[in-house]
Design an enzyme around this catalytic site. Sequence first.
Site: not given
Ligand code: PLP
Length: 428
Positions: A250, A288, A326, A356
């Site tokens: 995250g 990550p 995105r 489209c």
């Molecule tokens: C999506 C996800 C991640 C990775 O998230 P990032 O924002 O790309 O670092 C890690 N763990 C779980 C359980 C996820 O669902």
Amino acid sequence: MSDAIERPPGFTYRSDLKRQSRLCCEQLPVERLAERFGTPLYVYSARAIRERVRAFDHAFKDIEHTICYSVKANSNLAVLRLLGELGCGFDVVSGGELARVLAVRRAEKVVFSGVGKAAQEMEAAVRAKILLFNVESASELRVLEACAARLKSTASVALRVNPDVPADTHPYISTGLEKHKFGVPVCEARELYARAARSPHLRVAGISVHIGSQITNPTPFSAASQRVAEIVGELRRDGHTILYVDVGGGLGIPYQQQREEFSHLVRAYAEAVIAPLQGLGVKLLVEPGRSIVGPAGALLTRVLYRKANGGKKFIVVDAAMNDLIRPALYQAEHEIVPVEMARRAPEIVDIVGPVCESGDFFARARSLPAVAEGELLAILDAGAYGMALASNYNSRARPAEVMVEGKTAKLIRRRETIAELIRLERAN
Ligand SMILES: *Cc1c(COP(=O)(O)O)cnc(C)c1O
């Protein structure tokens, strides 16, 4: 060679002998890649990936840890192979992602996350002897136990707890509140741990959290870690072995121009995560995705047309929302730059694709140096959730992908053909 703009370490403008400044990936002008492989084209820098993994490892050096790269961010086999060579494990969320990892690596450092694992997927993971299942419900725990029993095996489990921590990010990628579908409420976790501990086919091994994605403020990570540390104490008092703490992924990246040094960002993140867990003697798993591969990739696209509707200027490019969703899905604002950096006046434009849908845009009312038809643009920070989320909408073949290492480029996924798109269908 003078660097007009530093985009360390993957994408940099470099001046050639004619003093023209061109965007390069490592030592290669991306223009050459576009000529050789066509556009739209995803380009990744191996060196950028390597340096970001190194920054992570360094930031977490004070605690025993494994980086379990989140495969969903970018699941190309060459990316996975590179990360495996760098010592990373993997976080997978489907049987398909597990199969990708197994194509390049053994499963000993794989964790399996996700709220809807099917029995078949869990069986494959038990067979592969993965490190840890991050279980998200009582029902899933029951199905996992049955799978392990059928295979006369034992599965190591962590419960993904929902720490009820707000993450201050886009609502689609926030996951750590009770209203979200993810994890088990803390009050139910103890009972589920007790149930797991009674099973001969389950081994209680840890605890996991993941509060969301694209989070750049360390405070929510610190809050989640504190909550986890408290629960580890309670679970140990209940007699459970909690060896692993999986803190999820995250960590966000700055998508706009002002680039903070990544090593600073990841260090602040690591400090927030580690402080509450220090002294517990746990092994940390970090998952990550975006922060490892996001800035290591760019999407190259060619300007097809310039047009104006009323007073509004549009740059129509050959990439579209099916290649990079995105902006449409998360209101993401990717920086977009001309590949050739000649001096010219900026103009305000919408950069749009051929699909489209009015949602098919990469930028709206963006200031961009006036570019001509036929010119190349680079959409930056597209290495994560770019190709991984690409689709065939409008029957468009997905882009090719190239990995650059120094002066060499390797095609790591060739462009799809239209014949491949329709091969699985029957007209009658
Ligand atoms: C999506 C996800 C991640 C990775 O998230 P990032 O924002 O790309 O670092 C890690 N763990 C779980 C359980 C996820 O669902």
